[in-house]
Structure formats: structure tokens, C-alpha cells
Design a protein around this motif. Structure first.
Motif, mmCIF file in Angstrom:
data_model
loop_
_atom_site.group_PDB
_atom_site.id
_atom_site.type_symbol
_atom_site.label_atom_id
_atom_site.label_comp_id
_atom_site.label_asym_id
_atom_site.label_seq_id
_atom_site.Cartn_x
_atom_site.Cartn_y
_atom_site.Cartn_z
ATOM 1 N N ARG A 339 0.816 -1.216 0.000
ATOM 2 C CA ARG A 339 0.000 0.000 0.000
ATOM 3 C C ARG A 339 0.853 1.272 0.000
ATOM 4 N NH1 ARG A 339 -3.307 1.237 5.297
ATOM 5 N NH2 ARG A 339 -4.172 -0.869 5.089
ATOM 6 N N ARG A 360 -2.753 6.630 -5.675
ATOM 7 C CA ARG A 360 -2.628 5.886 -4.421
ATOM 8 C C ARG A 360 -3.207 4.478 -4.564
ATOM 9 N NH1 ARG A 360 -1.693 7.789 0.207
ATOM 10 N NH2 ARG A 360 -3.441 6.837 1.289
ATOM 11 N N MET A 362 -4.034 0.624 -2.442
ATOM 12 C CA MET A 362 -4.136 -0.192 -1.227
ATOM 13 C C MET A 362 -3.426 -1.527 -1.389
ATOM 14 S SD MET A 362 -5.213 -0.776 1.860
ATOM 15 C CE MET A 362 -6.588 0.214 2.424
ATOM 16 N N TYR A 412 -8.086 5.357 0.557
ATOM 17 C CA TYR A 412 -7.587 4.953 -0.756
ATOM 18 C C TYR A 412 -8.771 4.822 -1.724
ATOM 19 C CZ TYR A 412 -3.594 3.639 2.182
ATOM 20 O OH TYR A 412 -2.563 3.658 3.090
ATOM 21 N N SER A 415 -8.248 3.528 -5.334
ATOM 22 C CA SER A 415 -7.957 2.097 -5.372
ATOM 23 C C SER A 415 -9.241 1.291 -5.229
ATOM 24 C CB SER A 415 -6.970 1.755 -4.252
ATOM 25 O OG SER A 415 -6.467 0.448 -4.374
#
Length: 544
Positions: A339, A360, A362, A412, A415
Motif C-alpha cells: 500500500r 494511491r 491499497m 484509498y 484504489s
């Protein structure tokens, strides 16, 4: 999932000098402990002498037995030789021992299905991982080990149904978060008595925090724990001793002996709220990766995992896929090792540019592709995702913009959107996420749009409460009213300890939340606090 704490790192770890070239590439390691932590290919390169098991003078099976990762024709059998599990070295010399194993059709071992031998190497703390193959699908087996003149307790396991088999029902349990110092593992004693096909452990199998002489909230009056567990785990020996403490618990041993486990970690198996290579506190990254290597190695040594999960230094491929006939596909995730670092200093925060950055992740790009590709190939009725942290949106305030957890998928969101986009593109109708971490039980309807009343439900999330973390808890924690009002898709919230069972059928799935009355003293009883069903082809939870 606990507040940050000061790290008291062992001097020998601080002294370990490591040159870090690129990502997780180590060329030199100076201390002996670090060299062991980062050795690769062991024990194939080891030269430990073989010892005569008949010279083992005390029971080496003090940690019981376990099985795991069932496939249609094979299952992993585990034990570890440890006459003195709370002592460094566990009471055995630095020598290898031959261990015999048997797999039988009956509990009395009169009809042997398979037998063989394995080597307990000192380099892996005398752990044994047997991948028993050539088995019949969807079959109960019994197993045991022998070392010298000692015979282990017997365990019961079960293989998965054949990949294409049509099965009417599958019953699993989900467990998480078992802080030894917060209470007894009585929930596991009840779990051992359940009629289950498999147990999923969703993380925080142990905690790195110090455990005092009376076992914290257990408040022992008839025993004292050794002083060396009253420190935070940092070195390989620290983690090994902590597993010795946890796995010697009789209730945990009973659950492992009763059912095959599928395990995945969260943060406390290494360090609270770490993210990939980023530790909780400001220590050099190479120092943290030494610690992570030690934690990962001890994790593999003490769990019923297959050879592909054996770690290499600070890396370990834990995400994997299991099939149970045509009924269920399980995609077990690792939300900790790959992550991005938590946004906003890992403090509860309203969504903002930092947390909503589309780059970003995870689970990392590779694991994300693996998950979605697996869904594209799936023909299972239920696609279940055992993973660690809260997946659905969980607002922590009644004001707007509400704060959310930066350690969960709320931190997140891009994600999470990619994962749900992938499920939709793959045509996944019956998505179920199994979650741990938060020390409470939740039931959620998963939405793509949480702000619009009546928005489409795309799956269900079942959150298993902790086995002991958080001590006794309460049916309605202090945040109950706020969370249930702020999150109308949250269908259930209970703060007691326990676990959840899920029964998957061809037409519907049923979740039963099992709650303990207390865990800070022995003898707690368990009840079903709520039950929900979701229909195949019609996501959303209905209380029954």
C-alpha cells in the motif's frame, strides 16, 4: 489498529548495517541476527547435523497441530517442535529432526490414507510444513505427527471440493485480532465446536506489544510469564517467542486442530499501521525492513502455509486464490505490504486531495491486476474477498465533510473504485468482502455511490469482530449512534468479541454474528447477536 507508540528498538538491530539498493535489494548485512533474517534458500544451504528424535526428553508438540489452504487434492499440515516454547530456542539444539506424519480416513487412524516424513530444520525454528497430496476432494481427514517417541495431538482437516463440482452449501468462519494481553481466546473454544468447512483468519494473529507477567487483562494468579515477553517484538527471536506464547493457548490450539485455516496478515504481525516500507515511526527504512523480514519469517514458520508463501528477506507473497467447487472463489488479499503510505499523517480526516490522489493504492498494481483477472476467469456463484481493513465507506462524524479512517479503504478511494470497476467489468454479481481489523462487527451494503439515497448496492461486506482485542466490549459502543446514523448502508454494528460464520448456498448466503459475553476471564459463553441473508443475484443484506 491501535494508537502509535514509542519504539524501543533493540541495540543489535540498530547496529545492523544494511546497504539498500533499490526496492528491497540488500547487498550487505553485518549482524548475525540480520543475516539470519535475510538468508534466502535456507535450509537448503544449511549444514545442521541430524539429531536422534528419541533423545527429545519432553513433549515437543506443545503448540499443537494445524492445517490450511485446502485444495481438492491436497492440504498443508503444520506443527513445530517446541518442548519449551517460551524459552529462546524452544528447548531444542541447533540440529535437524526427522518428523513422521500420518493422514487417515478415521479419527482412530485405523485406515491410513497417506504417510511420510519431513525434516524440522533449526533454521525455520523446527517448524514442519507438509503438503499432503493425492487426496480425495471434499473429504474429511485426520492427521498427526511423531518425533522420536512422542506423538502429537490429532487434527481434523478437509479438502476442498473438485473445481467443477456442484455443491449445495459451504460454511466458513471469519476471525481476526487476538491480542493475548486483552483477554482469553475462549471464542476459539466455541469455534472448535462449530461445524465448518474452513476458517479464514483476517489478520492480527498476534500483537507486537509487550505482555506483562500476569498476561495483561488475563490477570493470571497461578502462573507468571517470562520477562522476555514483556517487551515489544523487534528481532526474529522476539517474534518467535511471541508465537510460542500465542500458539500455546489451548483454545487457539483446539480451533486449529478442528478446522483448516486460511490465513492472511494485517499490521500487528509486524508493527502497528505500517505501510509497505514505511514504518509507524521515524526509523531508517533499512532498519524497518530488517524488522519486517524477521516478522515475515516467523509468520511463515508458525502458519500452515505452502512453499510459495515462504518469504525471501522482507518480501512474502501472501495473496492467493482458492476454489470450492462451482460455489465459491476466494481471493485472499494482502492490504499491508504494497500500500501507499497513509494520507494526512494517518489521522482521521475528511477526504481531500491527498487521500483522493488517483495514484494511491491499497494493494499495489500487480495484486490489483491479479484480483481483477481472477474475477474475469471466475465462474463461481460467490466471489469472496477475505482481506483486512474496512472496505465500505465509514463516516466517523455526523457533520459534513465527515472524517474517515486513512488506514482503511476510505483513505484509498481511487484504489477502491478501480477494484469495483473491475468487478463490474467482470460481471461479478455476488461479491462478498470479509474484513477484520476494527474490533467490532459490522454488516454493510457496498455501494458505488454512498451519497445518493437508494443508490445501487453492488455487494456485501461482513466484518468479523476481534477474538479478544478491545477486551470485553459492549453491544453498543460509544460511537454506535453516530456511526449508524452517518452510514445508512451499515446494517449492523456490535462491539462484543467473537467471530462470524457465513453459510454460502446456491441461492443465498447467511451471516451469523457470534458474540461473547466476556473475555477478560475464562469461561465466557457465546450467542448469535444477529443474522443476515443476501440473495444470489440481488446484493444487499436483510436481517432474519
Amino acid at each position: 489498529m491501535t494508537p502509535a507508540s514509542h519504539r524501543n528498538h533493540a541495540p543489535e538491530l540498530r547496529a545492523a548495517a544494511v546497504r539498500h539498493l533499490g526496492r528491497r535489494t540488500f547487498l550487505t548485512v553485518t549482524s548475525a541476527a540480520a543475516a539470519l533474517a535475510f538468508s534466502v534458500g535456507l535450509p537448503g544451504t544449511a549444514h545442521a547435523a541430524e539429531a536422534d528424535g528419541r533423545k527429545i526428553t519432553a513433549d515437543p508438540f506443545t503448540l499443537g497441530v494445524a492445517s490450511g489452504d485446502p485444495q481438492p487434492s491436497s492440504v498443508v499440515l503444520w506443527t513445530r517442535l517446541a518442548p519449551s516454547p517460551l524459552e529462546p530456542g524452544s528447548g531444542l539444539p541447533q540440529a535437524r529432526f526427522q518428523v513422521l506424519w500420518e493422514l487417515a480416513h478415521d479419527a482412530r487412524f485405523t485406515r491410513i490414507a497417506k504417510r511420510g516424513s519431513a525434516t524440522a530444520h533449526p533454521e525455520f525454528h523446527h517448524s514442519v510444513h507438509v503438503e499432503a497430496t493425492g487426496l480425495d476432494p471434499d473429504r474429511v481427514y485426520y492427521y498427526r505427527f511423531r518425533a522420536g517417541n512422542w506423538i502429537s495431538p490429532a487434527g481434523r482437516t478437509r479438502t476442498a471440493p473438485a473445481r467443477g463440482a456442484r455443491i449445495g452449501e459451504l460454511k466458513l468462519a471469519a476471525v481476526s485480532c487476538q491480542a493475548y494481553h486483552d483477554g482469553y481466546f475462549t471464542a476459539y473454544r466455541h469455534l472448535a465446536d462449530e461445524d465448518l468447512d474452513v476458517v479464514f483468519h483476517l489478520g492480527d494473529y498476534l500483537y507486537e506489544y509487550a505482555v506483562n507477567a500476569v498476561g495483561g487483562a488475563r490477570n493470571y494468579t497461578d502462573r507468571r510469564l517470562p520477562a522476555h515477553v514483556n517487551r515489544e517484538t523487534v528481532t526474529l527471536e522476539d517474534y518467535r517467542l511471541r508465537y510460542g506464547l500465542y500458539k500455546s493457548d489451548p483454545d487457539l490450539m483446539a480451533a486449529h486442530a478442528a478446522h483448516p485455516f486460511v490465513v492472511t496478515w494485517d499490521d500487528h504481525e509486524t508493527e502497528n499501521n505500517y505501510a509497505d516500507e514505511t514504518p509507524e515511526n521515524d526509523v531508517p527504512p533499512e532498519e524497518f525492513l530488517l524488522r519486517r523480514a524477521a516478522a515475515y519469517r516467523a509468520y511463515w514458520e508458525n502458519q500452515p502455509l505452502r512453499a510459495p508463501q515462504q518469504p525471501t528477506g522482507p518480501d512474502m507473497t501472501l495473496y492467493r486464490r482458492l476454489h470450492f467447487g462451482q460455489l465459491a472463489q476466494f481471493d485472499v488479499l494482502d492490504t499491508r505490504q504494497y500500500r501507499s503510505d497513509q494520507a494526512y499523517g494517518d489521522k482521521a480526516h475528511a477526504p481531500g486531495p491527498e487521500s483522493e490522489d488517483p495514484s494511491r493504492t491499497m494493494i499495489g498494481a500487480t495484486q490489483e491486476r491479479w484480483l481483477i483477472d481472477g474475477w474475469r476467469a471466475s465462474d463461481a456463484v460467490w466471489n469472496v474477498v477475505p482481506q483486512q481493513v474496512n472496505f465500505s465507506q465509514r463516516k466517523l462524524d455526523l457533520i459534513e465533510p465527515a472524517r474517515v479512517s486513512m488506514d482503511a479503504w476510505d483513505g484509498y478511494p481511487a484504489s477502491r473504485d478501480r477494484v469495483l470497476d473491475g468487478a463490474e467489468a467482470a460481471g461479478i454479481e455476488n461479491l462478498m468482502v470479509l474484513t477484520g481489523d476494527v474490533h467490532v462487527a459490522y454488516a454493510y451494503d457496498i455501494k458505488r455511490d454512498y451519497e445518493t439515497p437508494g443508490a445501487k448496492t453492488v455487494g456485501t461486506e461482513i466484518v468479523a469482530t476481534s477474538v479478544s482485542s478491545g477486551k470485553d466490549g459492549a453491544d453498543r459502543p460509544a460511537t454506535w449512534e453516530t456511526y449508524t446514523k452517518a452510514n445508512p448502508h451499515m446494517r449492523f454494528y456490535n462491539g462484543r468479541r467473537g467471530y462470524v460464520t457465513v453459510t454460502l448456498g446456491e441461492q443465498q448466503a447467511r451471516a451469523d454474528f457470534r458474540s461473547m459475553d466476556f473475555v477478560t476471564r475464562p469461561g465466557g459463553s457465546i450467542t448469535t447477536s444477529a443474522s443476515f441473508v443476501t440473495e444470489a443475484g440481488d446484493p444487499g443484506l436483510r436481517q432474519v
